[in-house]
Scaffold this active site. Sequence first.
Site, PDB file in Angstrom:
ATOM      1  N   ARG A 147      80.230  13.790  46.509  1.00  0.00           N
ATOM      2  CA  ARG A 147      81.569  13.200  46.632  1.00  0.00           C
ATOM      3  C   ARG A 147      81.857  12.590  48.326  1.00  0.00           C
ATOM      4  O   ARG A 147      81.101  13.357  49.098  1.00  0.00           O
ATOM      5  CB  ARG A 147      82.539  14.131  46.286  1.00  0.00           C
ATOM      6  CG  ARG A 147      82.503  14.298  44.968  1.00  0.00           C
ATOM      7  CD  ARG A 147      83.748  15.183  44.419  1.00  0.00           C
ATOM      8  NE  ARG A 147      83.732  15.579  43.099  1.00  0.00           N
ATOM      9  CZ  ARG A 147      83.289  16.912  42.508  1.00  0.00           C
ATOM     10  NH1 ARG A 147      82.637  17.623  43.412  1.00  0.00           N
ATOM     11  NH2 ARG A 147      83.315  17.158  41.287  1.00  0.00           N
ATOM     12  N   LYS A 171      85.362  20.629  44.863  1.00  0.00           N
ATOM     13  CA  LYS A 171      86.858  20.551  44.707  1.00  0.00           C
ATOM     14  C   LYS A 171      86.988  22.089  44.532  1.00  0.00           C
ATOM     15  O   LYS A 171      86.311  22.966  44.123  1.00  0.00           O
ATOM     16  CB  LYS A 171      87.061  19.853  43.284  1.00  0.00           C
ATOM     17  CG  LYS A 171      86.847  18.449  43.369  1.00  0.00           C
ATOM     18  CD  LYS A 171      87.300  17.858  42.036  1.00  0.00           C
ATOM     19  CE  LYS A 171      87.255  16.153  42.267  1.00  0.00           C
ATOM     20  NZ  LYS A 171      87.757  15.557  40.968  1.00  0.00           N
ATOM     21  N   HIS A 240      81.755   6.526  45.382  1.00  0.00           N
ATOM     22  CA  HIS A 240      81.811   7.021  44.052  1.00  0.00           C
ATOM     23  C   HIS A 240      80.939   6.065  43.216  1.00  0.00           C
ATOM     24  O   HIS A 240      80.288   6.702  42.310  1.00  0.00           O
ATOM     25  CB  HIS A 240      83.246   6.941  43.569  1.00  0.00           C
ATOM     26  CG  HIS A 240      83.437   8.039  42.537  1.00  0.00           C
ATOM     27  ND1 HIS A 240      83.616   9.339  43.044  1.00  0.00           N
ATOM     28  CD2 HIS A 240      83.723   8.352  41.098  1.00  0.00           C
ATOM     29  CE1 HIS A 240      83.832  10.343  41.903  1.00  0.00           C
ATOM     30  NE2 HIS A 240      84.026   9.604  41.049  1.00  0.00           N
ATOM     31  N   ARG A 243      77.565   7.813  43.853  1.00  0.00           N
ATOM     32  CA  ARG A 243      77.575   8.878  42.883  1.00  0.00           C
ATOM     33  C   ARG A 243      77.285   8.493  41.606  1.00  0.00           C
ATOM     34  O   ARG A 243      76.258   9.230  40.924  1.00  0.00           O
ATOM     35  CB  ARG A 243      78.782   9.495  42.885  1.00  0.00           C
ATOM     36  CG  ARG A 243      78.915  11.036  42.156  1.00  0.00           C
ATOM     37  CD  ARG A 243      80.380  11.572  42.804  1.00  0.00           C
ATOM     38  NE  ARG A 243      80.823  12.601  41.640  1.00  0.00           N
ATOM     39  CZ  ARG A 243      80.252  13.816  41.636  1.00  0.00           C
ATOM     40  NH1 ARG A 243      79.471  14.343  42.828  1.00  0.00           N
ATOM     41  NH2 ARG A 243      80.876  14.726  41.110  1.00  0.00           N
ATOM     42  N   HIS A 266      80.255  19.153  38.217  1.00  0.00           N
ATOM     43  CA  HIS A 266      80.981  18.982  37.089  1.00  0.00           C
ATOM     44  C   HIS A 266      81.481  20.461  36.481  1.00  0.00           C
ATOM     45  O   HIS A 266      80.400  21.193  36.332  1.00  0.00           O
ATOM     46  CB  HIS A 266      80.778  18.129  36.175  1.00  0.00           C
ATOM     47  CG  HIS A 266      80.653  16.846  36.229  1.00  0.00           C
ATOM     48  ND1 HIS A 266      80.147  15.595  35.977  1.00  0.00           N
ATOM     49  CD2 HIS A 266      81.439  16.210  37.494  1.00  0.00           C
ATOM     50  CE1 HIS A 266      80.290  14.393  36.396  1.00  0.00           C
ATOM     51  NE2 HIS A 266      81.200  14.715  37.173  1.00  0.00           N
ATOM     52  N   TYR A 275      77.938   9.395  31.449  1.00  0.00           N
ATOM     53  CA  TYR A 275      76.887   8.744  31.971  1.00  0.00           C
ATOM     54  C   TYR A 275      75.710   8.462  30.935  1.00  0.00           C
ATOM     55  O   TYR A 275      74.958   7.504  31.198  1.00  0.00           O
ATOM     56  CB  TYR A 275      76.253   9.416  33.162  1.00  0.00           C
ATOM     57  CG  TYR A 275      77.268   9.523  34.345  1.00  0.00           C
ATOM     58  CD1 TYR A 275      77.438   8.660  35.196  1.00  0.00           C
ATOM     59  CD2 TYR A 275      77.772  10.971  34.593  1.00  0.00           C
ATOM     60  CE1 TYR A 275      78.253   8.536  36.221  1.00  0.00           C
ATOM     61  CE2 TYR A 275      78.551  11.054  35.757  1.00  0.00           C
ATOM     62  CZ  TYR A 275      79.110   9.861  36.514  1.00  0.00           C
ATOM     63  OH  TYR A 275      79.603   9.900  37.551  1.00  0.00           O
TER      64      TYR A 275
END
Length: 294
Positions: A147, A171, A240, A243, A266, A275
Site C-alpha cells: 500500500r 494496517k 492502489h 496494487r 488482507h 480479483y
Amino acid sequence: MKVEDFLNYLRYERNRSELTVTNYERSLKDFESYFKNRESQLSWESVDSDIIRDWMESLMDKGDMASTVNNKLSAVRSFFRFALARKMVTADPSYNIQGPKKKKPLPQFVRESEMDRLIDLPQMWGDSFEDLRARTIIILFYETGIRLAELVGLNDADVDFTMHQLKVTGKRNKQRIVPFGNELETALKEYMRQRDSTVPRVDEALVVDDKGCRIGRSRVQNIVRRELSKTTTMKKRSPHVLRHSFATAMLNNGAGLEAVRKLLGHESVATTEIYTHTTFEQLKKVYENAHPRA
C-alpha cells in the site's frame, strides 16, 4: 390515503427541500402507476409486500441501477411509515423488504504488457535521481503489491537483500514479510547508491524527497500518476491501481488466492476474491476475441 398529505408533511413539518419532495412524489407515483396497471382495484391500503418486490424487480428489468431502485424504495418506505403512524393502514408492507445490493466496482488495473513497456523501455526514463526514484517506486508497488502508506513507511532496515524480502508494516501496525525478486533488488541498490550520493540523509526512510526527508504520500501519488500516464489512458492512475495490478498479474500467472491474500495483507480471503472477478473478466474478453463463434 392521499400521497399529497405525505408530501405536505415533508414540506412543512420536516422542512425537506423541494427537490427531495419532487423526487419522493415521482417515486410514489411510479409505484402507484405500477400497481394500478397491474390490478385496477388495488389501492395503497391493499398493497402487500409481494407487489412491492415485483415492482422493484420490474425496475431492475428496465435497467434501473441498484442505487435508483433503493432511492425509490426509500420513498415508499417513508410513505408507509407515515401512513402507519397516522393509522391510515394497519400494517407496513414495506417493512423488512431489502433493496438490491449495489454492485462493487471491479478493481482497475494496468495490463501486464503496459507495465512491461513502462518499466523495461529505456526511453521511458531519464538518468536523474528523480527518474531513478520514480522508476523504483513504480517497481516497488507493482512487484510487491504494498500500500501507499506501507511504501512511505519503509526504512532501509526493512529491506533484506540476503533473503530478498521486505518487512512491511500494514494496517493496525501489523507486520508481514513480502518477498521480492532480482529486478527489484537491482533497482533498489542503484536507487540507494544514488540517493546516498545525491541527497543528505535526514532519517532512516528508504524513499526520500529531494531534501532527504521521508517522502510524503501526495508526492508519491503524483509520481505514480505522472509515470502511469506514459503507458495507459485509464483515468485512475494511483498506487492502489498498481496494487490491483500486482494482484491481478499474480492470479493470472497461477498464484493461489490464499498466497495473494497473505502477500496483500488482507485479513480475509473474501477481500481478495474480488480479483478473481477481474481475472474472469479478462478470460471472457480473451474468449470473445479468440473463439470464432463467440
